[in-house]
Design a protein around this motif. Structure first.
Motif, PDB file in Angstrom:
ATOM      1  N   TYR A  38      -6.494  -2.954   3.992  1.00 42.71           N
ATOM      2  CA  TYR A  38      -5.344  -2.026   5.042  1.00 42.71           C
ATOM      3  C   TYR A  38      -5.681  -1.981   6.249  1.00 42.71           C
ATOM      4  O   TYR A  38      -4.648  -2.270   7.083  1.00 42.71           O
ATOM      5  N   GLN A  47     -10.756  -0.944   1.972  1.00 44.78           N
ATOM      6  CA  GLN A  47      -9.644  -0.497   3.040  1.00 44.78           C
ATOM      7  C   GLN A  47      -9.753  -1.433   4.201  1.00 44.78           C
ATOM      8  O   GLN A  47      -9.046  -1.976   4.601  1.00 44.78           O
ATOM      9  N   ALA A  90       0.863  -1.193   0.022  1.00 48.29           N
ATOM     10  CA  ALA A  90      -0.002   0.076   0.019  1.00 48.29           C
ATOM     11  C   ALA A  90       0.914   1.076  -0.036  1.00 48.29           C
ATOM     12  O   ALA A  90       0.677   2.172  -0.872  1.00 48.29           O
ATOM     13  N   SER A 137      -2.366  -0.783  -4.680  1.00 48.91           N
ATOM     14  CA  SER A 137      -3.429  -0.023  -5.260  1.00 48.91           C
ATOM     15  C   SER A 137      -4.662  -0.814  -4.942  1.00 48.91           C
ATOM     16  O   SER A 137      -5.810  -0.044  -4.718  1.00 48.91           O
ATOM     17  N   LEU A 195      -5.925  -0.488  -1.417  1.00 40.93           N
ATOM     18  CA  LEU A 195      -6.169   0.848  -0.864  1.00 40.93           C
ATOM     19  C   LEU A 195      -7.447   1.320  -1.633  1.00 40.93           C
ATOM     20  O   LEU A 195      -7.875   2.463  -1.377  1.00 40.93           O
ATOM     21  N   ARG A 196      -8.073   0.531  -2.680  1.00 41.75           N
ATOM     22  CA  ARG A 196      -9.358   1.015  -3.154  1.00 41.75           C
ATOM     23  C   ARG A 196     -10.153   1.383  -2.052  1.00 41.75           C
ATOM     24  O   ARG A 196     -10.465   0.823  -1.087  1.00 41.75           O
ATOM     25  N   SER A 197     -11.116   2.547  -2.433  1.00 41.61           N
ATOM     26  CA  SER A 197     -12.224   2.963  -1.707  1.00 41.61           C
ATOM     27  C   SER A 197     -13.175   1.738  -1.388  1.00 41.61           C
ATOM     28  O   SER A 197     -13.675   1.265  -2.467  1.00 41.61           O
TER      29      SER A 197
END
Lengths: 464, 472
Positions: free
Chosen positions: A349, A345, A289, A337, A340-342
């Protein structure tokens, strides 16, 4: 200390012989991406460096750490040809103490790998057996120290990148407490995990270099002053209760070393680390991330690889990144990427950060039961170039002993514990934050009983 | 028939000497790429260091907008690729900005204010500029890393006109606070607008964002255009698309830029290179000490304290400098309305004539107070006062000194005026005769002659009084 200075004085008188020696090894191992023993660093300190334990010593710097006028390639085609406009704080402190950087060492591209075979710019061999890898990602730094090309080198440790190659090459590798060494000048891969570390031929020199490079730095707001607790001797060593999956040679050295430590008077206590099985997943989630953002700056516009022709700025960025990054780097950027996508998370993450906290709690508990924690650094000895017995995924799983210290911020030291089939085996000792002193103490006592072996063909005595 | 909901996202450059995360100069108008360093150019290995002045000004604004101030504010990375953004992520704030849930009372008309809620105030770094020249694209990174404060309002504005008034008032507010020069032409104040319309009572509609609004007038015009465009779509039964549109100032229309589907996923995550900022008690006291009376409050107070008219109060409270100047002058002279009139009239005229700002002119507030006092105490007349103002500008001396040097003080005693009167009577004995014979119309002529003979310094009341006495 005197021995080191004398030893350097000998070589400064005969620098041609030093260069010849270093170059002869270089032809065999390819530790450096750039080598310039004539480099004249500029000190920012007016204090005489005569008393410093590193005065006059040459050292290697991993090529993801900035040294002004030297290249700063990060082992990537993306940055081939980039000359650094500035010097990292840790390097400058060594220069101010009288040491001289002589070259930039090879690494896995942007520090991503554990063999140095992911370098796009050169191949580094293990000095103990040139058909094998030196480990990674600080493979060049470990190899040049093992071969005696320099008495010490700086590396960076994001998930074991100092300790694992140190283990493969039979040298000491220190990953300091997160924040105690300024990251200013270290090309970021995973900012919240990594730290500049030391690879050296002796515990004394490892400690001396660490003492010089540590300290708060105005250029790094995550840097901290090291504040160890009251000094007391290490008595209890925690080890894993159920330790499996070690290569036979490593297993043997590990068991023998435990016996040695007991003989030295240490109490070995078995501890549990239930979060260990999640460590690698959490590590790769957080690391990738952060990497996806950290590596976004390389776009071919201000510096670095640039396509000859582009339709527009977007096309230029796409072409530069397509041609400039290797597969492992691209994989990690994609992974990062993705996590971390909306909307995703919480699943990745945030969950990884929770695992991180859980691991920290596990270690807090362990350090109530023991003064230090000991394990092998890596489950195997140095593997051969192109060895396919471990897939890229399995290689990542093998990072499990080293990544915990990056997740918790605690210090770790890999020390040479013996040879298995002629190849070095390193053991890793971990301690609570700021307690590097405990690591040095254990490694020092161990070295009295089992002195580290010199790599065949090294003839210079750089040890303290 | 329709409700319109407008929210604004305003960016201001904070007035700091250096950039927000490095020590480069933050200065507009320099040669391209001269205020740059490895940090703001995003070289490998560099790290941001938070500018304390910038975070202080951010808290000052958040407090003045009545926000809840964050006790632990976080920086985050906002990821997107653009050539003028060196790191290809912007250090910004998302989950815990400097300030949240504030409000500001904005004057809309005399006696009418409206409370506009503030969603949040957050600190970030500006990007550079890309210039397209022929088949080349050039980047200037001087602006990269300027401290940028974003203020996001709730959709509480009812349309273009209110948005324009809000923006004008906001501009005055940041200048009052001395946190930004608020200059829209130079890009130190920028504004994007969100607008949605719906049938009255239907609540928020589909949000359309309008960008490229380089003046408060464009904000009004673009929003008025959007209202027409969207209401026409409503009438026609067409669905309004959630999208970003650009204002085209040459054609006076908005044009579609990108739809929601192609909007960025910024992949926000905490900035690992910056620890959270925790304001200390001392810091918060400092922020508090930097608060000022806001333009609206000041205007109202000037009206009540100094008896100013609405027009005078508007003029005088336009900038904090002017309001401060006014109040110092008014206190020193004890004259509010008179000082306001001078500032609005003759002082403006002379500033324009000499091409000076009030601060740079020789007319200090002490000098204006002196001038007003001379006039109001009758020591000089209005005509002399106007001459005196010009003399202050030309000679850069105190009004008292000039009056003495030039002998401009009014003739206010009978003993001074009587000999002059007699001289005029002698010279114009015919006129005197005529008046005495009953021709009162000629009296004005004699007054004129006396004024001329005294260089205008004779007190007109005294002249009339003495004439009446002498002529019966």
């Amino acid at each position: 200390m005197a021995k080191l200075e004398d030893s350097w004085r000998r070589f400064s008188e005969k620098s041609a012989s030093y260069t010849a020696y270093a170059k002869a090894w270089e032809a065999k191992i390819g530790a450096f991406l750039s080598f310039n023993p004539q480099y004249k660093p500029t000190s920012t300190s007016s204090a005489p460096s005569g008393d410093s334990p590193v005065a006059g010593l040459p050292f290697g710097v991993k090529d993801n750490i900035a040294v002004v006028e030297f290249p700063l390639t990060c082992g990537s085609k993306m940055l081939e040809g980039l000359t650094s406009p500035y010097t990292a704080t840790a390097v400058q402190k060594l220069i101010d103490a009288g040491a001289r950087p002589v070259g930039k060492t090879n690494l896995d591209e942007f520090g991503m790998g554990s063999s140095t075979d992911n370098s796009a710019l050169g191949k580094t061999n293990n000095p103990w057996d040139v058909t094998r890898v030196a480990g990674g990602s600080s493979g060049g730094s470990a190899a040049c120290v093992a071969a005696g090309q320099v008495p010490f080198a700086l590396g960076s440790d994001t998930g074991g990148s100092v300790r694992q190659p140190a283990s493969f090459c039979g040298v000491y590798g220190l990953k300091p407490t997160y924040g105690t060494v300024s990251r200013f000048g270290l090309t970021a891969y995973a900012s919240s995990l990594e730290v500049i570390g030391v690879l050296a031929k002796s515990v004394g020199l490892t400690r001396a270099v660490y003492d010089i490079i540590k300290g708060e730095d105005g250029n790094d707001q995550t840097s901290l002053k090291s504040e160890p607790g009251p000094a007391r001797p290490v008595r209890k060593i925690g080890v894993l209760k159920n330790l499996t999956g070690l290569a036979p040679g490593v297993e043997t050295i590990y068991r023998e070393s435990l016996a040695t430590l007991k003989k030295l008077g240490y109490t070995v206590v078995e501890v549990e680390l239930p979060t260990l099985e999640y460590a690698v997943s959490a590590y790769y989630t957080i690391a990738t991330a952060e990497a996806s953002a950290n590596l976004a700056r390389f776009n071919g516009i201000r510096y670095g690889l640039r396509p000859e022709y582009a339709e527009n700025p977007e096309d230029l960025i796409r072409k530069a990144r397509t041609a400039g990054f290797g597969d492992e780097v691209k994989t990690r950027i994609l992974l990062g990427s993705y996590v971390l996508r909306s909307g995703f998370q919480d699943q990745y993450y945030t969950k990884a950060q929770k695992v991180r906290t859980a691991i920290r709690r596990d270690f807090d508990r362990i350090f109530e039961e023991a003064d230090v924690f000991l394990s092998p650094t890596f489950p195997t000895t140095a593997f051969a170039h192109g060895d396919t017995t471990m897939t890229s995924f399995q290689q990542k799983l093998a990072d499990k002993f080293t990544v915990t210290a990056n997740l918790t911020g605690q210090p770790g030291l890999s020390f040479p514990a013996g040879l298995a089939d002629g190849l070095p085996v390193g053991l890793q000792v971990l301690a609570p934050v700021f307690e590097e002193g405990r690591l040095f103490e254990v490694a020092d006592r161990f070295a009295e009983a089992v002195p580290p072996a010199d790599c065949p063909g090294t003839s210079l005595d750089w040890s303290l | 028939m329709y409700d319109t909901f407008v929210g604004l996202e305003i960016h201001i450059h904070l007035l700091t000497k250096s950039k927000v995360f490095c020590s480069c100069k933050a200065h507009y108008g320099d040669e391209p790429n001269t205020n740059v360093c490895p940090v703001c150019l995003g070289y490998p290995g560099v790290l941001p260091v938070l500018n304390e002045e910038a975070i202080k000004l951010a808290y000052v604004v958040a407090q003045s907008l009545n926000c809840r101030l964050s006790p632990r504010t976080l920086f985050e990375r906002k990821n997107y690729f653009y050539p003028d953004l060196p790191k290809n992520y912007q250090i910004s704030q998302f989950s815990d900005p400097v300030g949240e849930n504030g409000f500001i009372d904005v004057p809309l008309a005399e006696g009418v204010t409206k409370r506009i809620r503030i969603h949040d105030v957050h600190l970030e770094e500006d990007a550079g500029k890309m210039i397209h020249a022929g088949d080349m694209s050039l980047c200037d990174y001087n602006r990269t890393g300027y401290p940028l404060l974003e203020i996001v309002t709730e959709p509480d504005l009812s349309g273009g006109e209110e948005a324009e008034k809000f923006l004008q008032y906001f501009q005055r507010l940041v200048r009052y606070l001395h946190v930004s020069d608020g200059n829209m032409e130079e890009g130190s104040l920028r504004c994007d607008a969100n607008i949605s319309i719906n049938k009255t009572g239907g609540g928020l509609g589909t949000k359309v964002e309008v960008k490229n609004l380089n003046s408060s007038r464009f904000v009004r015009k673009a929003l008025e255009f959007e209202f027409k465009r969207q209401s026409a779509q409503f009438e026609a039964g067409t669905r309004i698309v959630q999208e970003t549109r650009l204002w085209n100032e040459n054609r006076d229309v908005t044009e579609s830029m990108r739809s929601k589907e192609s909007s960025h996923d910024y992949r926000y995550f905490p900035e690992p290179d910056l620890p959270p900022f925790v304001p200390s008690a001392d810091f918060l006291r400092l922020v508090d000490s930097l608060q000022v009376e806001l333009p609206l409050a000041r205007r109202e107070r000037l009206k009540t304290t100094w008896g100013l008219s609405a027009e005078q109060a508007d003029f005088v409270s336009e900038s904090k400098t002017l309001a401060d100047y006014f109040e110092t002058t008014a206190k020193a002279s004890g004259q509010g309305a008179s000082v306001a009139n001078w500032l609005m009239g003759d002082v403006q005229k002379e500033l324009k004539h000499f091409d000076l700002t009030l601060e740079a002119s020789p007319l200090s507030s002490a000098r204006l107070a002196q001038l007003v006092t001379l006039l109001e105490s009758g020591r000089i007349h209005i005509k002399i006062a106007k001459q005196l103002l010009i003399a202050v500008f030309e000679e850069n001396k105190d009004p008292e000194t000039l009056v003495k040097e030039k002998g401009w003080e009014a003739i206010t005693t009978e003993s001074q005026l009587q000999p002059i009167l007699e001289k005029v009577f002698t010279e114009h004995s015919g006129v005197v005769e005529a008046i005495r014979a009953g021709d009162q119309r000629q009296k004005g002529f004699l007054v004129g002659q006396v004024m001329q003979a005294t260089g205008g310094r004779a007190a007109p009341a005294l002249v009339n009084q003495l004439l009446a006495k002498a002529l019966g």
